[in-house]
Motif scaffolding. Structure first.
Motif, PDB file in Angstrom:
ATOM      1  N   ARG A  88     -17.004 -39.766   0.595  1.00  0.00           N
ATOM      2  CA  ARG A  88     -16.951 -38.543   0.765  1.00  0.00           C
ATOM      3  C   ARG A  88     -18.533 -38.044   0.958  1.00  0.00           C
ATOM      4  O   ARG A  88     -19.437 -38.930   0.729  1.00  0.00           O
ATOM      5  N   VAL A  89     -18.583 -36.979   1.691  1.00  0.00           N
ATOM      6  CA  VAL A  89     -20.211 -36.417   1.793  1.00  0.00           C
ATOM      7  C   VAL A  89     -20.010 -35.062   1.508  1.00  0.00           C
ATOM      8  O   VAL A  89     -19.290 -34.161   1.702  1.00  0.00           O
ATOM      9  N   ILE A  90     -21.193 -34.644   0.673  1.00  0.00           N
ATOM     10  CA  ILE A  90     -21.365 -33.440   0.178  1.00  0.00           C
ATOM     11  C   ILE A  90     -22.514 -32.926   0.930  1.00  0.00           C
ATOM     12  O   ILE A  90     -23.504 -33.305   0.630  1.00  0.00           O
ATOM     13  N   LYS A  91     -22.491 -31.553   1.649  1.00  0.00           N
ATOM     14  CA  LYS A  91     -23.613 -31.226   2.040  1.00  0.00           C
ATOM     15  C   LYS A  91     -24.159 -29.691   1.444  1.00  0.00           C
ATOM     16  O   LYS A  91     -23.452 -28.955   0.993  1.00  0.00           O
ATOM     17  N   LYS A  92     -25.506 -29.649   1.177  1.00  0.00           N
ATOM     18  CA  LYS A  92     -26.048 -28.309   0.649  1.00  0.00           C
ATOM     19  C   LYS A  92     -27.184 -28.087   1.372  1.00  0.00           C
ATOM     20  O   LYS A  92     -27.973 -28.801   1.701  1.00  0.00           O
ATOM     21  N   LYS A  93     -27.145 -26.732   1.851  1.00  0.00           N
ATOM     22  CA  LYS A  93     -28.277 -26.197   2.598  1.00  0.00           C
ATOM     23  C   LYS A  93     -29.477 -25.939   1.428  1.00  0.00           C
ATOM     24  O   LYS A  93     -29.071 -25.168   0.412  1.00  0.00           O
ATOM     25  N   LEU A  94     -30.652 -26.362   1.765  1.00  0.00           N
ATOM     26  CA  LEU A  94     -31.708 -25.805   0.940  1.00  0.00           C
ATOM     27  C   LEU A  94     -32.333 -24.622   1.002  1.00  0.00           C
ATOM     28  O   LEU A  94     -33.395 -24.501   0.163  1.00  0.00           O
ATOM     29  N   TYR A  95     -32.180 -24.056   1.995  1.00  0.00           N
ATOM     30  CA  TYR A  95     -32.870 -22.869   2.378  1.00  0.00           C
ATOM     31  C   TYR A  95     -31.943 -21.627   2.525  1.00  0.00           C
ATOM     32  O   TYR A  95     -32.377 -20.364   2.960  1.00  0.00           O
ATOM     33  N   SER A  96     -30.617 -21.612   1.947  1.00  0.00           N
ATOM     34  CA  SER A  96     -29.737 -20.464   1.823  1.00  0.00           C
ATOM     35  C   SER A  96     -28.835 -20.749   0.832  1.00  0.00           C
ATOM     36  O   SER A  96     -28.883 -21.790   0.044  1.00  0.00           O
ATOM     37  N   SER A  97     -28.060 -19.558   0.441  1.00  0.00           N
ATOM     38  CA  SER A  97     -27.193 -19.642  -0.645  1.00  0.00           C
ATOM     39  C   SER A  97     -25.561 -19.859  -0.313  1.00  0.00           C
ATOM     40  O   SER A  97     -24.787 -19.606  -1.065  1.00  0.00           O
ATOM     41  N   GLU A  98     -25.560 -20.615   0.653  1.00  0.00           N
ATOM     42  CA  GLU A  98     -24.345 -20.913   1.109  1.00  0.00           C
ATOM     43  C   GLU A  98     -23.545 -21.871   0.009  1.00  0.00           C
ATOM     44  O   GLU A  98     -24.372 -22.784  -0.492  1.00  0.00           O
ATOM     45  N   GLY A  99     -22.463 -21.944   0.069  1.00  0.00           N
ATOM     46  CA  GLY A  99     -21.598 -22.698  -0.698  1.00  0.00           C
ATOM     47  C   GLY A  99     -21.754 -24.210  -0.393  1.00  0.00           C
ATOM     48  O   GLY A  99     -22.255 -24.695   0.941  1.00  0.00           O
ATOM     49  N   LEU A 100     -21.338 -25.205  -1.175  1.00  0.00           N
ATOM     50  CA  LEU A 100     -21.172 -26.741  -0.849  1.00  0.00           C
ATOM     51  C   LEU A 100     -20.136 -27.007   0.382  1.00  0.00           C
ATOM     52  O   LEU A 100     -19.203 -26.292   0.174  1.00  0.00           O
ATOM     53  N   LEU A 101     -20.628 -27.803   1.330  1.00  0.00           N
ATOM     54  CA  LEU A 101     -19.668 -28.459   2.349  1.00  0.00           C
ATOM     55  C   LEU A 101     -19.187 -29.886   1.659  1.00  0.00           C
ATOM     56  O   LEU A 101     -20.003 -30.681   1.777  1.00  0.00           O
ATOM     57  N   ILE A 102     -17.960 -29.912   1.506  1.00  0.00           N
ATOM     58  CA  ILE A 102     -17.381 -31.287   1.101  1.00  0.00           C
ATOM     59  C   ILE A 102     -16.255 -31.751   2.202  1.00  0.00           C
ATOM     60  O   ILE A 102     -15.676 -31.249   2.576  1.00  0.00           O
ATOM     61  N   GLU A 103     -16.676 -33.024   2.931  1.00  0.00           N
ATOM     62  CA  GLU A 103     -15.876 -33.603   3.857  1.00  0.00           C
ATOM     63  C   GLU A 103     -15.555 -34.995   3.397  1.00  0.00           C
ATOM     64  O   GLU A 103     -16.319 -35.927   2.922  1.00  0.00           O
ATOM     65  N   GLU A 104     -14.164 -35.414   3.517  1.00  0.00           N
ATOM     66  CA  GLU A 104     -13.746 -36.604   3.296  1.00  0.00           C
ATOM     67  C   GLU A 104     -13.517 -37.391   4.447  1.00  0.00           C
ATOM     68  O   GLU A 104     -12.947 -36.981   5.562  1.00  0.00           O
ATOM     69  N   CYS A 105     -14.250 -38.610   4.514  1.00  0.00           N
ATOM     70  CA  CYS A 105     -14.323 -39.200   5.638  1.00  0.00           C
ATOM     71  C   CYS A 105     -13.597 -40.659   5.667  1.00  0.00           C
ATOM     72  O   CYS A 105     -13.427 -41.124   4.691  1.00  0.00           O
TER      73      CYS A 105
END
Length: 225
Positions: free
Chosen positions: A208-225
């Protein structure tokens, strides 16, 4: 030289950078590669892989898989491909070193599927493509899933001289199903001095990979690979 590795407390998947000031390891090789790119305008040709590849990379093997995108990709970046290979090499080396530490991967032998490293490389490129600094802006947390908890292997900054623009948490899993339990003993070393260790472990190709932008308030992106 800045240092780039930091452990995270075992528990739930970390949604943000670590608050404590943990043990860190240095990245001289990658920093040197980045410095070479800044002073050298020569292009880098992707390495082809014409030989056959085994399904497993042992704890002492060298990761040499071809992680570059298709030649038909108009957005192919030789510098990004070179950085990616360095990052995947460091991730593989960190996993091999973790087998000798007091963590979820503690064992006498760790099997790392080559396909897992290929998928990690492809996912890193995919998630970095929309970022202003590409892969150089990544802060990567490397974790192993243990039931409902998540144990840290370490944290790395791809370019220690650049403020990270996004954080990726890679959550790896131990193989527990299929044929592995039946053949696990074949990979175990017969040593009476290490009875307390799990003799051999294998990582699953899924993660699983979780992406978080550190320069915006966008929510987390979670992808199952």
């Amino acid at each position: 030289m800045p240092e780039v590795f930091a452990p995270i407390e075992a528990g739930s998947i970390p949604p943000s950078p670590v608050d404590s000031s943990p043990r860190r390891l240095s990245w001289g090789k990658l920093v040197q590669r980045l410095a070479d790119f800044s002073t050298n305008d020569s292009s880098i040709e992707p390495r082809s892989n014409n030989g056959s590849r085994s399904d497993l990379s042992d704890s002492g093997s060298d990761v040499s898989t071809d992680l570059c995108p298709s030649n038909d990709d108009l957005f192919f970046d030789p510098m990004e491909e070179a950085i990616l290979k360095e990052v995947v090499d460091i991730i593989a080396r960190s996993l091999r070193e973790a087998k000798d530490s007091d963590c979820a991967l503690r064992c006498t032998k760790l099997l790392i599927p080559e396909k897992l490293l290929e998928h990690i490389g492809q996912e890193l490129l995919h998630l970095a493509a929309s970022e202003p600094c590409g892969l150089r802006g990544a802060l990567i947390d490397l974790c192993v899933e243990q039931g409902a908890a998540c144990e840290s292997i370490g944290q790395l900054s791809v370019d220690p001289y650049l403020v990270p623009t996004f954080q990726l948490t890679l959550v790896l899993r131990l193989e527990s199903g299929g044929l592995w339990p039946k053949i696990q003993g074949l990979f175990s070393s017969k040593s009476p001095s290490t009875p307390a260790l799990r003799q051999a472990l294998k990582l699953s190709t899924g993660f699983r990979v979780i992406k978080k932008k550190l320069y915006s308030s966008e929510g987390l992106l979670i992808e199952e690979c």
